[in-house]
Write an enzyme that holds these catalytic residues in place. Structure first.
Site, short mmCIF file in Angstrom:
data_model
loop_
_atom_site.label_atom_id
_atom_site.label_comp_id
_atom_site.label_asym_id
_atom_site.label_seq_id
_atom_site.Cartn_x
_atom_site.Cartn_y
_atom_site.Cartn_z
N LYS A 293 0.76 -1.20 -0.02
CA LYS A 293 -0.05 0.16 -0.16
C LYS A 293 0.83 1.22 -0.01
O LYS A 293 1.23 1.74 0.97
CB LYS A 293 -0.87 0.06 1.18
CG LYS A 293 -2.06 0.91 1.23
CD LYS A 293 -3.30 0.53 2.14
CE LYS A 293 -4.06 1.75 2.52
NZ LYS A 293 -5.05 1.94 1.46
N1 PMP Z 1 -7.80 -1.75 -2.63
C1 PMP Z 1 -7.24 -0.74 -2.37
C2 PMP Z 1 -6.74 -0.13 -3.56
C3 PMP Z 1 -7.24 0.08 -1.30
O1 PMP Z 1 -6.65 1.08 -1.33
C4 PMP Z 1 -7.83 -0.29 -0.22
C5 PMP Z 1 -7.97 0.39 1.07
N2 PMP Z 1 -6.77 0.15 2.14
C6 PMP Z 1 -8.58 -1.60 -0.21
C7 PMP Z 1 -8.23 -2.51 -1.34
C8 PMP Z 1 -9.43 -2.27 0.84
O2 PMP Z 1 -8.22 -2.77 1.79
P1 PMP Z 1 -8.64 -2.51 3.36
O3 PMP Z 1 -9.90 -3.71 3.46
O4 PMP Z 1 -7.37 -3.69 4.05
O5 PMP Z 1 -8.68 -1.50 3.92
#
Ligand code: PMP
Length: 306
Positions: free
Chosen positions: A158
């Site tokens: 991320k």
């Molecule tokens: N995909 C992307 C591109 C994101 O930015 C996020 C948010 N973090 C998610 C999926 C969902 O991830 P999470 O459930 O860990 O927040």
């Protein structure tokens, strides 16, 4: 509107919000190098505040840093404690928590003079990420921008620069008057939203794109898979989803820490199911809400009380 916490944790110290500053010539602002997390803290049923799946988010933060070869000069435990303290000291009973690690030097050139990162953590009080779409369902478009392929950037990280791809998709949807975008991967299969994973429901079966379809391994994605299996005895199949399958699904929804579980009711002007949030989506929203607020004992290890 969002409201920031008066304190920021910055490299080991709590400082007033206005003092947590960096220079315009900071390396990471120019090259997009840095990693971050999005975490939520909820007010639980007994009035305490708990951070949801904090350990998993911190783990991913360190994994993201590892992939980008950034050195985080703190341990996972130290950041867990920092976040707990920040939430406690901020006085917020609910918050969206944003840790970010970046290279805080004033020197240009793509190859940085140090890989040691600065770490900052902020808190903001944030309601529903997609606003009323959480209740009414999101109207989305299929983005003309393809999701970055995993052989171009590591999609299990991320990282801030990767959000240029998300930004293009999200701003395009916004300009066209839609709530959100869905991106396809470079092969043309459904990938994810700019900040959310995607699930579809068809004939009682639930499908979500596999990690190789250029998706972030979302913490909420995993949570939802577990809730479906444990609470509703529905097995989730990770497999490629063609656009035609999305358009003819009975239900579709986004998952994400910010978006939580947001129904998708329209894609490119085509109604999903009857154009209203579906019954399984509604059920999941309510189970998720119960779990993050500590109502279901079985999931108590997912909650870190501050
Ligand atoms: N995909 C992307 C591109 C994101 O930015 C996020 C948010 N973090 C998610 C999926 C969902 O991830 P999470 O459930 O860990 O927040």
């Amino acid at each position: 509107m969002s409201e920031w916490s008066p304190l920021i944790w910055f490299d080991g110290r709590l400082v007033p919000f206005e003092d947590a500053k960096i220079h315009v010539m900071t390396y990471s602002l120019h090259y997009g190098v840095g990693v971050f997390e999005g975490i939520r803290a909820y007010r639980t049923y007994d009035g305490r505040t708990a951070i949801f799946r904090l350990r998993e988010h911190i783990r991913r933060f360190f994994d993201s840093a590892k992939i980008y070869k950034l050195e985080i000069p703190f341990t996972e435990d130290e950041l867990v404690e920092a976040i707990k303290e920040l939430v406690r000291r901020s006085g917020f009973d609910e918050a969206y928590i944003r840790p970010i690690a970046f290279i805080n030097i004033r020197k240009l050139g793509v190859k940085p003079a140090t890989r040691r990162a600065s770490v900052a953590i902020g808190l903001v009080s944030w309601g529903k990420y997609l606003g009323k779409a959480y209740y009414e369902g999101a109207r989305v478009i299929v983005s003309p921008w393809r999701r970055i392929p995993p052989n171009a950037l590591p999609l299990n990280a991320k990282a801030i620069g990767q959000y240029l791809n998300s930004y293009l998709a999200a701003i395009d949807a916004d300009i066209k008057g839609f709530d959100e975008a869905i991106m396809l991967d470079t092969r043309g299969f459904v990938s994810e939203g700019p900040g959310e994973n995607i699930f579809i429901v068809k004939n009682g079966n639930v499908y979500t794109p596999p990690l190789y379809a250029s998706v972030l391994p979302g913490v909420t994605r995993e949570t939802v898979m577990m809730i479906l299996e444990n609470e509703l005895e529905v097995e989730v199949t990770e497999r490629d989803i063609a656009l035609g399958e999305l358009l003819t699904a009975d239900e579709a929804f986004f998952t994400g820490t910010a978006a939580e579980i947001t129904p998708i009711v329209e894609v490119d002007g085509i109604k999903i199911g009857n154009g209203k949030p579906g019954p399984l989506t509604r059920k999941l929203q309510s189970l998720y809400e119960d779990i993050v607020r500590g109502k279901i004992d079985k999931y108590s290890e997912w909650l870190t009380y501050v």
